[in-house]
Design an enzyme around this catalytic site. Structure first.
Site, PDB file in Angstrom:
ATOM      1  N   TYR A  12      12.035  -0.232   1.183  1.00 50.18           N
ATOM      2  CA  TYR A  12      10.929   0.386   0.455  1.00 50.18           C
ATOM      3  C   TYR A  12      10.410  -0.516  -0.676  1.00 50.18           C
ATOM      4  O   TYR A  12       9.801  -0.007  -1.636  1.00 50.18           O
ATOM      5  CB  TYR A  12      11.348   1.742  -0.104  1.00 50.18           C
ATOM      6  CG  TYR A  12      11.378   2.847   0.942  1.00 50.18           C
ATOM      7  CD1 TYR A  12      10.203   3.289   1.544  1.00 50.18           C
ATOM      8  CD2 TYR A  12      12.569   3.460   1.309  1.00 50.18           C
ATOM      9  CE1 TYR A  12      10.207   4.300   2.494  1.00 50.18           C
ATOM     10  CE2 TYR A  12      12.582   4.487   2.258  1.00 50.18           C
ATOM     11  CZ  TYR A  12      11.398   4.897   2.840  1.00 50.18           C
ATOM     12  OH  TYR A  12      11.400   5.905   3.769  1.00 50.18           O
ATOM     13  N   GLU A  25       9.689  -3.231  10.064  1.00 53.22           N
ATOM     14  CA  GLU A  25      10.686  -2.171   9.876  1.00 53.22           C
ATOM     15  C   GLU A  25      11.637  -2.091  11.068  1.00 53.22           C
ATOM     16  O   GLU A  25      12.835  -1.833  10.899  1.00 53.22           O
ATOM     17  CB  GLU A  25       9.971  -0.830   9.646  1.00 53.22           C
ATOM     18  CG  GLU A  25       9.216  -0.814   8.318  1.00 53.22           C
ATOM     19  CD  GLU A  25       8.302   0.386   8.142  1.00 53.22           C
ATOM     20  OE1 GLU A  25       8.207   1.227   9.062  1.00 53.22           O
ATOM     21  OE2 GLU A  25       7.686   0.491   7.063  1.00 53.22           O
TER      22      GLU A  25
HETATM   23  P1  CMP Z   1       7.714   7.565   3.663  1.00 50.89           P
HETATM   24  O1  CMP Z   1       6.701   7.746   4.740  1.00 50.89           O
HETATM   25  O2  CMP Z   1       9.118   7.346   4.088  1.00 50.89           O
HETATM   26  O3  CMP Z   1       7.268   6.357   2.730  1.00 50.89           O
HETATM   27  C1  CMP Z   1       7.539   6.301   1.353  1.00 50.89           C
HETATM   28  C2  CMP Z   1       8.148   7.553   0.834  1.00 50.89           C
HETATM   29  O4  CMP Z   1       8.075   7.728  -0.562  1.00 50.89           O
HETATM   30  C3  CMP Z   1       7.400   8.740   1.403  1.00 50.89           C
HETATM   31  O5  CMP Z   1       7.674   8.878   2.753  1.00 50.89           O
HETATM   32  C4  CMP Z   1       7.874   9.866   0.515  1.00 50.89           C
HETATM   33  O6  CMP Z   1       9.102  10.420   0.946  1.00 50.89           O
HETATM   34  C5  CMP Z   1       8.079   9.130  -0.792  1.00 50.89           C
HETATM   35  N1  CMP Z   1       6.987   9.452  -1.678  1.00 50.89           N
HETATM   36  C6  CMP Z   1       5.701   9.126  -1.572  1.00 50.89           C
HETATM   37  N2  CMP Z   1       4.989   9.613  -2.600  1.00 50.89           N
HETATM   38  C7  CMP Z   1       5.860  10.260  -3.368  1.00 50.89           C
HETATM   39  C8  CMP Z   1       5.733  10.976  -4.570  1.00 50.89           C
HETATM   40  N3  CMP Z   1       4.560  11.118  -5.190  1.00 50.89           N
HETATM   41  N4  CMP Z   1       6.846  11.536  -5.088  1.00 50.89           N
HETATM   42  C9  CMP Z   1       8.040  11.382  -4.461  1.00 50.89           C
HETATM   43  N5  CMP Z   1       8.226  10.694  -3.313  1.00 50.89           N
HETATM   44  C10 CMP Z   1       7.139  10.152  -2.772  1.00 50.89           C
END
Ligand code: CMP
Length: 139
Positions: free
Chosen positions: A51, A128
């Protein structure tokens, strides 16, 4: 990596709630073929690297903590137009905004514990997938 593949993780909340089977059923019923799959657990450095694009976001530390809190299922999926079709299938990042019938609407509880990850581009699907699988683990 061909342009008909995407990468997904079933996140710790999905495994904790016993939703591996129902989510995989929905994925395969939607026409995706499982090319590679493993039950695994991310280390903190793994999650920070996976990430890294979010490292300056306020939720980064919580995201890393959550994604390392339990096992995940990592998988590569194949279908025509895989990246876009899978993002439609999983729904909006925030399950409160996800369309009816999407995986996040059905199985997720919050924006941070949102059941599944789906790659946002073919380039990221390739990166990924390579993060989790070697070429000889893809079928
Ligand atoms: P994902 O698709 O795995 O990619 C990044 C992740 O960050 C996303 O899913 C969410 O689980 C998390 N995420 C994105 N925006 C937020 C936010 N505003 N607050 C908390 N977690 C977030």
């Amino acid at each position: 990596m061909t342009n008909n593949r995407t990468f997904t993780m079933l996140k710790p909340d999905s495994i904790e709630k016993g939703n591996i089977g129902p989510i995989l059923e929905k994925i395969t019923a939607s026409g995706f073929r499982i090319v590679a799959m493993k039950l695994t657990q991310l280390t903190i450095p793994d999650a920070q690297a996976f990430y890294a694009v979010h490292k300056d976001r306020p939720f980064f530390e919580d995201l890393v903590h959550y994604m390392t809190s339990g096992p995940i299922v990592a998988a590569i999926l194949e279908k025509d137009n895989a990246v876009e079709d899978f993002r439609t299938l999983i729904g909006a990042t925030n399950p409160a905004e996800a369309a009816e019938g999407t995986i996040r609407k059905m199985f997720a509880e919050s924006i941070s514990q949102n059941a599944v990850h789906g790659s946002d581009s073919e380039e990221n699907a390739s990166i990924e997938s390579a993060f989790h699988f070697s070429a000889r683990e893809m079928f």
